[in-house]
Design an enzyme around this catalytic site. Sequence first.
Site, PDB file in Angstrom:
ATOM      1  N   GLY A 297       0.843  -1.183   0.000  1.00  8.33           N
ATOM      2  CA  GLY A 297       0.000   0.000   0.000  1.00  8.33           C
ATOM      3  C   GLY A 297       0.881   1.236   0.000  1.00  8.33           C
ATOM      4  O   GLY A 297       2.110   1.141   0.124  1.00  8.33           O
ATOM      5  N   TYR A 298       0.251   2.401  -0.126  1.00  2.86           N
ATOM      6  CA  TYR A 298       0.991   3.652  -0.329  1.00  2.86           C
ATOM      7  C   TYR A 298       0.641   4.682   0.748  1.00  2.86           C
ATOM      8  O   TYR A 298      -0.529   4.931   1.031  1.00  2.86           O
ATOM      9  CB  TYR A 298       0.673   4.211  -1.720  1.00  2.86           C
ATOM     10  CG  TYR A 298       1.155   3.284  -2.812  1.00  2.86           C
ATOM     11  CD1 TYR A 298       2.404   3.468  -3.405  1.00  2.86           C
ATOM     12  CD2 TYR A 298       0.401   2.174  -3.197  1.00  2.86           C
ATOM     13  CE1 TYR A 298       2.864   2.593  -4.371  1.00  2.86           C
ATOM     14  CE2 TYR A 298       0.864   1.280  -4.160  1.00  2.86           C
ATOM     15  CZ  TYR A 298       2.097   1.500  -4.742  1.00  2.86           C
ATOM     16  OH  TYR A 298       2.571   0.620  -5.686  1.00  2.86           O
ATOM     17  N   LEU A 299       1.693   5.279   1.308  1.00  3.05           N
ATOM     18  CA  LEU A 299       1.511   6.364   2.281  1.00  3.05           C
ATOM     19  C   LEU A 299       1.437   7.699   1.564  1.00  3.05           C
ATOM     20  O   LEU A 299       0.946   8.683   2.111  1.00  3.05           O
ATOM     21  CB  LEU A 299       2.691   6.395   3.260  1.00  3.05           C
ATOM     22  CG  LEU A 299       2.818   5.175   4.187  1.00  3.05           C
ATOM     23  CD1 LEU A 299       4.211   5.115   4.799  1.00  3.05           C
ATOM     24  CD2 LEU A 299       1.762   5.241   5.276  1.00  3.05           C
TER      25      LEU A 299
ATOM     26  N   ASP B 219      -3.149   4.922   1.962  1.00  4.46           N
ATOM     27  CA  ASP B 219      -4.276   5.519   1.245  1.00  4.46           C
ATOM     28  C   ASP B 219      -4.944   4.460   0.366  1.00  4.46           C
ATOM     29  O   ASP B 219      -4.266   3.625  -0.227  1.00  4.46           O
ATOM     30  CB  ASP B 219      -3.786   6.639   0.306  1.00  4.46           C
ATOM     31  CG  ASP B 219      -2.964   7.693   1.037  1.00  4.46           C
ATOM     32  OD1 ASP B 219      -3.379   8.118   2.123  1.00  4.46           O
ATOM     33  OD2 ASP B 219      -1.898   8.081   0.500  1.00  4.46           O
TER      34      ASP B 219
END
Lengths: 159, 159
Positions: free
Chosen positions: B27-29, B83
């Site tokens: 996943g992406y911060l 996100d």
Amino acid sequence: MEIEKKFLVKYLPEDLEKYPYDKIEQGYLCGNPVLRIRKRNNEYILTYKSREGVEKAAGVCACIEEELALTEESFFHLKEKTDGIWIKKTRYQIPYEEFIIELDIFHEDYEGLVLAEVEFKSLTQSEKFIPPEWFGENVSDDMRYSNRVMSEEKIDFGF
Amino acid sequence: MEIEKKFLVKYLPEDLEKYPYDKIEQGYLCGNPVLRIRKRNNEYILTYKSREGVEKAAGVCACIEEELALTEESFFHLKEKTDGIWIKKTRYQIPYEEFIIELDIFHEDYEGLVLAEVEFKSLTQSEKFIPPEWFGENVSDDMRYSNRVMSEEKIDFGF
């Protein structure tokens, strides 16, 4: 490997305004490894610090410290994700003998707190260090004065 | 600088289970610079990828790609902060001529999607590349197939 000492101060040095300073604010996404975002004047920086317990994943550098550039937009996006207390301070750079004292004057949640840090090139150099008159207690081993610990929850330093 | 091509696939190669594979979830911060957390089998990795628009802050390396080790605990702490959509896939490593094809079979939100990627050492090598029979359309320039874009919101690929 950083070798540094941290002190309380008894009083501020004279003519503080003559020294260069940075306006710093920072918060933490993660405690171990440390993942910190910092605004220093108009720069935005992501810092990764690995500590004990961070295993070296295959093919991945478990570096001690890494600084990476952020954009202003990404900084504010990540700021929403930080844990606990946002730290704000003014950091003065004060030359003293062969050293540079970093004097941190905290604001907002930690208004009233002042800490002085000195970084050394070697253990020998750190042992030779005689603090200036205006330094107070050596709090290097008191984890409450770690910015990361201070950000976890408000610490009552008795101000 | 990464030079790679990405393709849809018309059908899966035979005996897929004979190739080595990794179970990946990520996943992406943050999107720009990319700040991605990934679990690859039992490894936990933070990846920073700077892109256009990331300025070089003074004294800070605006590196193209940096991989940093996470602990299991920090991974799950950061996972809460990602996100959008969590990406899960199985990545097979398939030797083909002088290349290694990375075949990503997606799960959960993107069940049904299969993408093949090939990385090249040079532009010349990428131009010489003749895809195997089972490859479909070249989607290298279609941003919808970027894992980061796929994580922003669910893309309907028509499955």
